[in-house]
Scaffold this motif. Structure first.
Motif, PDB file in Angstrom:
ATOM      1  N   LEU A   1      24.549 -25.752   7.030  1.00 29.04           N
ATOM      2  CA  LEU A   1      23.533 -25.371   6.050  1.00 29.04           C
ATOM      3  C   LEU A   1      23.471 -23.860   5.897  1.00 29.04           C
ATOM      4  N   ALA A   2      23.571 -23.143   7.021  1.00 33.63           N
ATOM      5  CA  ALA A   2      23.571 -21.678   6.953  1.00 33.63           C
ATOM      6  C   ALA A   2      24.765 -21.185   6.161  1.00 33.63           C
ATOM      7  N   GLY A   3      25.909 -21.844   6.292  1.00 29.07           N
ATOM      8  CA  GLY A   3      27.097 -21.451   5.553  1.00 29.07           C
ATOM      9  C   GLY A   3      27.020 -21.739   4.071  1.00 29.07           C
ATOM     10  N   SER A   4      26.017 -22.531   3.650  1.00 29.77           N
ATOM     11  CA  SER A   4      25.879 -22.880   2.235  1.00 29.77           C
ATOM     12  C   SER A   4      24.823 -22.057   1.533  1.00 29.77           C
ATOM     13  N   LEU A   5      24.315 -21.001   2.170  1.00 28.84           N
ATOM     14  CA  LEU A   5      23.239 -20.210   1.578  1.00 28.84           C
ATOM     15  C   LEU A   5      23.753 -19.020   0.792  1.00 28.84           C
ATOM     16  N   GLY A   6      25.086 -18.930   0.596  1.00 26.94           N
ATOM     17  CA  GLY A   6      25.616 -17.809  -0.163  1.00 26.94           C
ATOM     18  C   GLY A   6      25.975 -16.643   0.733  1.00 26.94           C
ATOM     19  N   ARG A   7      25.787 -16.809   2.053  1.00 28.43           N
ATOM     20  CA  ARG A   7      26.176 -15.752   2.979  1.00 28.43           C
ATOM     21  C   ARG A   7      27.531 -16.124   3.582  1.00 28.43           C
ATOM     22  N   THR A   8      28.280 -15.128   4.057  1.00 30.97           N
ATOM     23  CA  THR A   8      29.563 -15.384   4.687  1.00 30.97           C
ATOM     24  C   THR A   8      29.373 -15.486   6.184  1.00 30.97           C
ATOM     25  N   LEU A   9      29.643 -16.647   6.734  1.00 28.27           N
ATOM     26  CA  LEU A   9      29.556 -16.845   8.179  1.00 28.27           C
ATOM     27  C   LEU A   9      30.963 -17.170   8.680  1.00 28.27           C
TER      28      LEU A   9
ATOM     29  N   GLY B   1      28.738 -26.691   1.076  1.00 24.30           N
ATOM     30  CA  GLY B   1      28.449 -28.033   0.619  1.00 24.30           C
ATOM     31  C   GLY B   1      27.541 -28.764   1.594  1.00 24.30           C
ATOM     32  N   GLU B   2      27.262 -30.038   1.254  1.00 24.08           N
ATOM     33  CA  GLU B   2      26.238 -30.770   2.000  1.00 24.08           C
ATOM     34  C   GLU B   2      26.759 -32.052   2.638  1.00 24.08           C
ATOM     35  N   LYS B   3      28.050 -32.350   2.523  1.00 22.18           N
ATOM     36  CA  LYS B   3      28.556 -33.624   3.014  1.00 22.18           C
ATOM     37  C   LYS B   3      28.442 -33.746   4.528  1.00 22.18           C
ATOM     38  N   VAL B   4      28.834 -32.711   5.256  1.00 17.46           N
ATOM     39  CA  VAL B   4      28.775 -32.782   6.713  1.00 17.46           C
ATOM     40  C   VAL B   4      27.330 -32.853   7.208  1.00 17.46           C
ATOM     41  N   PRO B   5      26.425 -31.948   6.762  1.00 14.45           N
ATOM     42  CA  PRO B   5      25.044 -32.077   7.234  1.00 14.45           C
ATOM     43  C   PRO B   5      24.388 -33.393   6.825  1.00 14.45           C
TER      44      PRO B   5
ATOM     45  N   ALA C   1      36.778 -30.783   6.860  1.00 18.60           N
ATOM     46  CA  ALA C   1      35.392 -31.238   6.733  1.00 18.60           C
ATOM     47  C   ALA C   1      35.298 -32.762   6.763  1.00 18.60           C
ATOM     48  N   ASN C   2      36.264 -33.442   6.108  1.00 18.39           N
ATOM     49  CA  ASN C   2      36.229 -34.906   6.117  1.00 18.39           C
ATOM     50  C   ASN C   2      36.459 -35.460   7.519  1.00 18.39           C
ATOM     51  N   LEU C   3      37.313 -34.801   8.285  1.00 16.83           N
ATOM     52  CA  LEU C   3      37.530 -35.211   9.668  1.00 16.83           C
ATOM     53  C   LEU C   3      36.244 -35.066  10.471  1.00 16.83           C
ATOM     54  N   VAL C   4      35.539 -33.951  10.247  1.00 21.61           N
ATOM     55  CA  VAL C   4      34.287 -33.732  10.965  1.00 21.61           C
ATOM     56  C   VAL C   4      33.261 -34.799  10.602  1.00 21.61           C
ATOM     57  N   ARG C   5      33.199 -35.173   9.323  1.00 22.20           N
ATOM     58  CA  ARG C   5      32.272 -36.238   8.915  1.00 22.20           C
ATOM     59  C   ARG C   5      32.578 -37.524   9.661  1.00 22.20           C
TER      60      ARG C   5
END
Length: 564
Positions: A46-54, A61-65, A16-20
């Motif tokens: 954001l979709a992955g942070s809604l409690g669903r499994t994608l 988390g919110e760092k990348v978005p 995730a840090n690399l993507v940021r």
């Protein structure tokens, strides 16, 4: 793409840090792919942070978005603004929405304009003409892309000389059209709970002449307030600024202000007059406006003053509610027995322009029956609170703006009717030994939610009068009565449940695999979009289906009818 083929898990918690870092690096890249790529990454995370499994995007988390929001705001172009707006319609998270808003405010400040002006100027034109059609010329042919009101885009392909195959980039273009149209439709609907207004000139330039916006706005009703004190409601015309079509003819205004009209601001006689005008003009509205349900405080709520129990005491399917609530911009409200206190929660909808938020209390249903595997919850009172008020003092209901109260209760009505356990009587029969469910079924079938029933009855009565149905479909109290070849069917106006007479038994109708509902009504419903009320959709579809029961081919439905 990897050496081993396509890989869907390149974005995960380990990088995730690399993507940021890669997101921030795009500031130095001036390529067309940058903005849509940042939008795609933000929406997926954001979709992955809604409690669903994608599986494709397991980053939480919110760092990348957040990095995507900041970079888009620094890019600062019209396309970047449109991208931020599109992202905002995919989440109900209050923190995320504040950060997107902050990004838009930074862009507007840098360009020296109000944020609403920036948003409106960020709406793409998509190359559309006044009929909502865009022509795309490729090396192998010409594509005509046209908008419709179902968040989809129709494409007509005219192959050129030779093979004339459709180029693969057309698929991407169609997706971009669909996203832009859905975002603009959502933006215009959000104006129903807004204080936004325009001068006559600005309204004409941005809303009436803007290629994408005008596709929706010229079929919506607007409230016009002239500087001379005159006011009226009408449809805008492309013939010139300040020209509107009203029930009393053409009206023209030189100076004044325009804002979107909400039916809660008018009395019922004016609303019916506007409905008749829209019908006579054959106008199909892109959002439910002239037939929008209206809710006002009743005497009990005014007397209790600080809370309402109108939608309390219902049993609903929590998972279904949770998904629907996110679509309607409600946040919080998650229930779980995995931790202490997780059995109760509050779901919240914020109305920032009015400084108010609605709060609805929920609790898990305590049932001993181990066969009851569905996640059920009970509803409680709703209160209105000042935003960010730490004193937690509810506001008097009598002081809540009418449009805020009505839209809040409209959402609650949708939640309770769509997610209600009473929508499947066959399922309820399996748990007749559960006292809470049997008592609730008895209550819901004898007069609860009369307001919802009345509003649906009025719409269906109008459609019957208009000739949308043949004489085999009629209203009968709290039911729509459909007379088929094999019997008479009564469709409940609250739950869409179907009872066959004779012999008075319930029929379980799973219409998912049947012909698409909208296909049955092609060319109809010109003034009555109902896409956000699934129960009303089911009532209308089942009425038509059962009135023509001799054409039914689905075996499970036929078996129930013949057994009865």
């Amino acid at each position: 793409m990897t050496d081993f083929g396509p890989h869907d898990l390149l974005l995960d918690l380990t990088n995730a840090n690399l993507v940021r870092g890669l997101v921030w690096s795009t500031l130095s890249i001036n390529e067309d792919w940058v903005i849509p790529t940042l939008q795609h990454i933000a929406i997926k995370c954001l979709a992955g942070s809604l409690g669903r499994t994608l599986r494709r995007t397991p980053v939480t988390g919110e760092k990348v978005p957040n990095a995507c929001f900041q970079v888009l705001s620094l890019i600062g172009t019209k396309e970047a603004g449109a991208s931020l707006l599109t992202i905002s319609y995919t989440t109900a998270n209050k923190t995320i929405l504040k950060r997107i808003r902050s990004g838009l405010e930074s862009m507007s400040a840098a360009q020296g304009m109000a944020i609403d002006d920036l948003i409106e100027k960020s709406v793409p034109d998509l190359g559309l003409d006044e009929k909502g059609i865009a022509r795309v010329i490729t090396d192998t042919g010409v594509a005509e892309l046209s908008l419709d009101d179902k968040h989809t885009v129709k494409m007509k392909w005219q192959p050129g000389a030779g093979i004339g195959e459709q180029p693969p980039e057309l698929k991407v273009l169609v997706e971009d059209f669909s996203k832009a149209a859905a975002s603009e439709r959502n933006r215009l609907e959000s104006l129903l709970v807004s204080l936004r207004k325009w001068s006559i000139y600005d309204f004409h330039q941005r809303c009436v002449m803007g290629p994408l916006t005008s596709w929706f706005s010229i079929r919506l009703l607007w409230e016009v307030n002239a500087l001379n004190g005159d006011s009226f409601i009408g449809l805008p015309s492309r013939d010139g600024a300040g020209i509107f079509v009203t029930p009393n003819g053409i009206r023209e205004v030189q100076d004044g202000f325009v804002r979107i009209w909400h039916p809660v601001e008018s009395d019922i006689s004016e609303v019916r007059e506007l409905r008749q005008m829209m019908t006579s003009l054959n106008v199909r509205q892109p959002i439910r406006q002239v037939w929008r349900e209206v809710f006002l405080p009743d005497k009990v709520e005014i007397d209790t003053e600080l809370y309402s129990n109108r939608f309390a005491g219902h049993i609903i399917n929590f998972r279904q509610f949770y998904a629907l609530a996110r679509m309607r911009k409600w946040s919080g409200g998650f229930l779980s027995g995995s931790w202490d206190g997780g059995q109760v929660s509050t779901t919240i909808k914020v109305f920032p322009e009015f400084g108010v938020q609605a709060e609805w209390s929920l609790a898990m249903l305590d049932v001993d029956d181990k066969n009851l595997i569905q996640d059920l919850c009970t509803t409680s009172r709703v209160v209105f609170m000042p935003i960010d008020d730490h004193s937690r003092s509810p506001l008097p209901i009598s002081g809540i703006p009418k449009v805020v109260f009505s839209e809040t209760f409209r959402d609650l009505s949708l939640f309770v009717t769509i997610c209600n356990v009473a929508t499947d009587p066959i399922w309820l029969e399996r748990f007749a030994n559960v006292s809470q469910l049997s008592q609730y079924w008895e209550t819901i079938s004898h007069g609860r939610l009369d307001e919802v029933v009345t509003q649906r009855s009025e719409l269906i009565s109008f459609l019957i009068t208009r000739g949308e149905f043949d004489d085999r479909i009629k209203l009968s109290g709290r039911h729509v009565m459909a007379s088929g070849s094999f019997g008479t069917y009564f469709i409940d106006l609250l739950t869409a449940n179907v009872r066959m007479d004779p012999p008075g038994k319930w029929i379980s109708l799973n219409t998912t695999g049947l012909k698409k509902k909208q296909d049955l009504w092609e060319g109809n419903w010109l003034a009555t979009p109902i896409d956000d009320d699934e129960i009303l959709n089911q009532i209308l579809f089942r009425s038509h289906l059962l009135a023509n029961d001799h054409q039914i081919t689905d075996r499970s439905i036929l078996r129930q009818i013949r057994d009865n």
